[in-house]
Motif scaffolding. Structure first.
Motif: not given
Length: 676
Positions: A373-392
């Motif tokens: 569960l922790v791995r799954y939640i972290w993958k979602l967080v990592a996905l959101s953070i990685s997308a925002q690096i070039l979008l912000f």
């Protein structure tokens, strides 16, 4: 990733076309330029591979530059605007509903002049009262017998450029339809594949309308399944925007991924065997049908093209590369419509995926947990953070805000989108057969319940303190430099090049110094602006600390925010001050000991000013007040906005006699007066 580099060069050429115009008689010569560069690159290949590669990338850039000029309507000899005689036959491609007026996006087909018809091309936006538009539907053929005008440019500083926005959709002209200046000929013939797509879309829409009762839930489901956002209210859009979940309301790669995942799962549970080729064909067909149903937006085409390349690569014995797939998808879209590069959806879509491809894996590896569960939640967080690096930077540039808890909403929004899309499709399937009525009712109740709870979760995130960083502002130069810093840091850390990291630090210091210089410069200004607005009056003054506004009653808060917020933010000020008013005289304002009067009435004629009137601003002309005021006082400048033709001519005569300069915003654009 050579194809990705080619796509970047191609995009750069399209981007540069904004700053260099080419006349129609130059286009033929411009086409010869890529040919010359190609021949030079071929001859240089044996001497220096580096020179040859540089020349080839210049070639791709030149091709992009040439392509967008070839799409320019001024370089087309069959555009309907070149002949204004006769009536215009057009196809209604899209209908957008409004409060009082609807918009019809039409595609020109024929120009009818006397007894002959000429085939023409081009798009036009028609405005029509909602009471009249009920008889017009998408796919209708209409005859327009009304003057068609070029869309006017918004000359107000930092305001929304509607002309530019429409030009990227290939629309440069508009007209107003009313009773008597148009006729409906009938429906256009639709090929059976598109008729089938329209029927599927209509069925999904009907199943939502009949089985979902809550208006908000209905609007969200239509947005996520069909790409139809017309029913979303402002509060829902604002809620999703401020929580960082707005992307799930726009059909994009996430939704294509959900559809492909559903198809893969359905094929995996079949009781009989299908070859990989047939499975791939079914998945690709389903994905592209979904793209057609949702209106073929740039994000969905990009995602579908990338997924198609991913599936086809093993068949042709090629290893799939994410960057190359993204580059091919970009080239496919831009070859058909290079103006897509300037749309927000294209920019967000491709930057988000580039960011995820580049940064997701390194970020995901930062946390390793033995708990699934922790791995799954972290993958979602990592996905959101990685997308925002070039979008912000782009989010701040366009929307002047950034959602603080985007990573929290990402944990909820991505699984929720999967459930909502899957349940919505299941609802549409059960609605086909009467035998599934009980199951259909269960699914509709579940969708209502789930959407209610999901909206509550978005409202909860929105209620958290500091949920949004608002009133952010960056200039074009700062935007470019921020991306330069991100690229330098990425290359520096990836390749261990300390000089690139040092260059990023120097660039960051330059951005900080440049911004500090701009703030000091704007804080020292004191100016007054009379905006150029049709049938509306908006006057704003800024004194380096705060702004003051005077505007007519027909300007809504939403309109005021959309048109003037960016100018205010460019001055690094969001503070509103009270406006000093003298009701019996009209409005007045004093800046640096200089006086400006706005629409004075008859009582002002009883007062003799001891000093010059720096500005007299008029949106209405009163014969019993204005001539006497001009004759008896020393006026340095008169500014008129939205004055009628006869009143303007009368005032021009008086100004010539009294030798007072006259500025007309309707003719010359916004009036900007700097006091220091």
């Amino acid at each position: 990733m050579p194809l990705f580099k080619i796509a970047i060069s191609f995009c750069l050429g399209i981007f540069l076309s904004k700053y260099f115009s080419t006349q129609s008689h130059h286009v033929e010569w411009l086409i010869l330029l890529p040919v010359g560069i190609f021949l030079l690159a071929v001859t240089s290949n044996g001497k220096s591979k580096t020179i040859a590669n540089v020349l080839l990338y210049i070639l791709y850039m030149t091709l992009g530059f040439t392509l967008i000029h070839a799409h320019n309507i001024h370089n087309r000899k069959d555009h309907f605007s070149l002949d204004s005689n006769g009536t215009l036959i057009a196809l209604v491609k899209e209908k957008k509903s409004g409060t009082t007026k609807d918009q019809l996006i039409c595609k020109a087909k024929y120009r009818i002049n006397h007894l002959y018809a000429v085939k023409v091309k081009g798009n036009i936006i028609c405005y029509i009262d909602t009471s009249l538009s009920t008889s017009i539907a998408e796919g209708d053929i209409i005859n327009i017998n009304n003057p068609i005008y070029p869309i006017n440019e918004n000359r107000n500083p930092h305001s929304f450029d509607y002309k530019s926005y429409l030009s990227h959709k290939g629309i440069y002209h508009s007209t107003h339809l009313s009773e008597g200046n148009y006729t409906i000929f009938g429906k256009s013939k639709v090929n059976w594949p598109f008729a089938l797509i329209n029927n599927i879309r209509s069925h999904i829409e009907d199943s939502i309308n009949k089985n979902i009762s809550q208006p908000d839930n209905k609007a969200i489901l239509k947005a996520m399944l069909l790409g139809d956002k017309t029913e979303l209210d402002d509060d829902t859009k604002e809620s999703f925007s401020e929580t960082g979940a707005i992307h799930i309301l726009a059909v994009s790669g996430l939704h294509v991924g959900i559809i492909s995942g559903i198809l893969i799962w359905l094929l995996s549970i079949l009781p009989f065997y299908l070859s990989h080729g047939i499975r791939y064909m079914i998945i690709l067909t389903g994905i592209w049908i979904y793209v057609l149903i949702t209106g073929m937006g740039a994000p969905t085409i990009r995602a579908a093209a990338m997924f198609s390349l991913y599936l086809i690569a093993p068949i042709i014995y090629r290893k799939s590369n994410a960057y190359n797939s993204l580059g091919i998808a970009a080239l496919i879209i831009l070859l058909f419509d290079p103006h897509q590069l300037f749309t927000i959806s294209f920019q967000f879509s491709f930057l988000a995926l580039t960011s995820i491809i580049t940064y997701y894996t390194p970020i995901e590896k930062l946390l390793i947990s033995p708990y699934p569960l922790v791995r799954y939640i972290w993958k979602l967080v990592a996905l959101s953070i990685s997308a925002q690096i070039l979008l912000f930077p782009l989010i701040i540039y366009y929307f002047n805000q950034f959602p603080t808890y985007f990573w929290v909403s990402g944990i909820l929004a991505i699984p929720a989108a999967t459930i909502i899309v899957g349940a919505g499709l299941l609802l549409s399937f059960f609605a086909i057969f009467a035998v599934f009525n009980s199951l259909k009712d269960c699914v509709s109740q579940f969708v209502e319940f789930f959407l209610d709870k999901f909206l509550l979760s978005m409202d909860f995130i929105r209620s958290l303190p500091f949920h949004i960083m608002d009133n952010l502002w960056i200039t074009d130069l700062e935007l470019g430099l921020i991306y330069a810093i991100i690229i330098l840091l990425t290359l520096g850390f990836k390749g261990g090049a300390k000089q690139l990291i040092f260059a990023a630090a120097i660039t960051g210091l330059f951005v900080t110094g440049y911004r500090h210089f701009n703030i000091r410069k704007e804080k020292s200004k004191s100016e007054l602006i009379v905006y150029d607005m049709y049938n509306k009056v908006f006057i704003e003054k800024y004194n380096g600390q705060c702004y003051q506004t005077v505007y007519s009653k027909n300007i809504s808060v939403k309109l005021e925010e959309r048109n003037f917020k960016k100018l205010r933010l460019s001055k690094y000020s969001t503070t509103s001050c009270d406006i000093p008013l003298i009701p019996e005289w009209g409005h007045y304002t004093i800046m640096d000991n200089q006086l400006a009067l706005i629409n004075p009435n008859e009582k002002i004629t009883d007062y003799k000013f001891k000093k010059d009137i720096s500005l007299l601003i008029l949106s209405e002309y009163r014969e019993d007040v204005i001539p006497r005021l001009i004759e008896e006082n020393s006026i340095n400048q008169i500014v008129i906005t939205n004055l009628g033709y006869r009143d303007t001519k009368e005032l021009e005569k008086i100004c010539v006699q009294q030798e007072v300069p006259l500025f007309n915003t309707k003719e010359s654009g916004p009036f900007i007066k700097q006091f220091r």
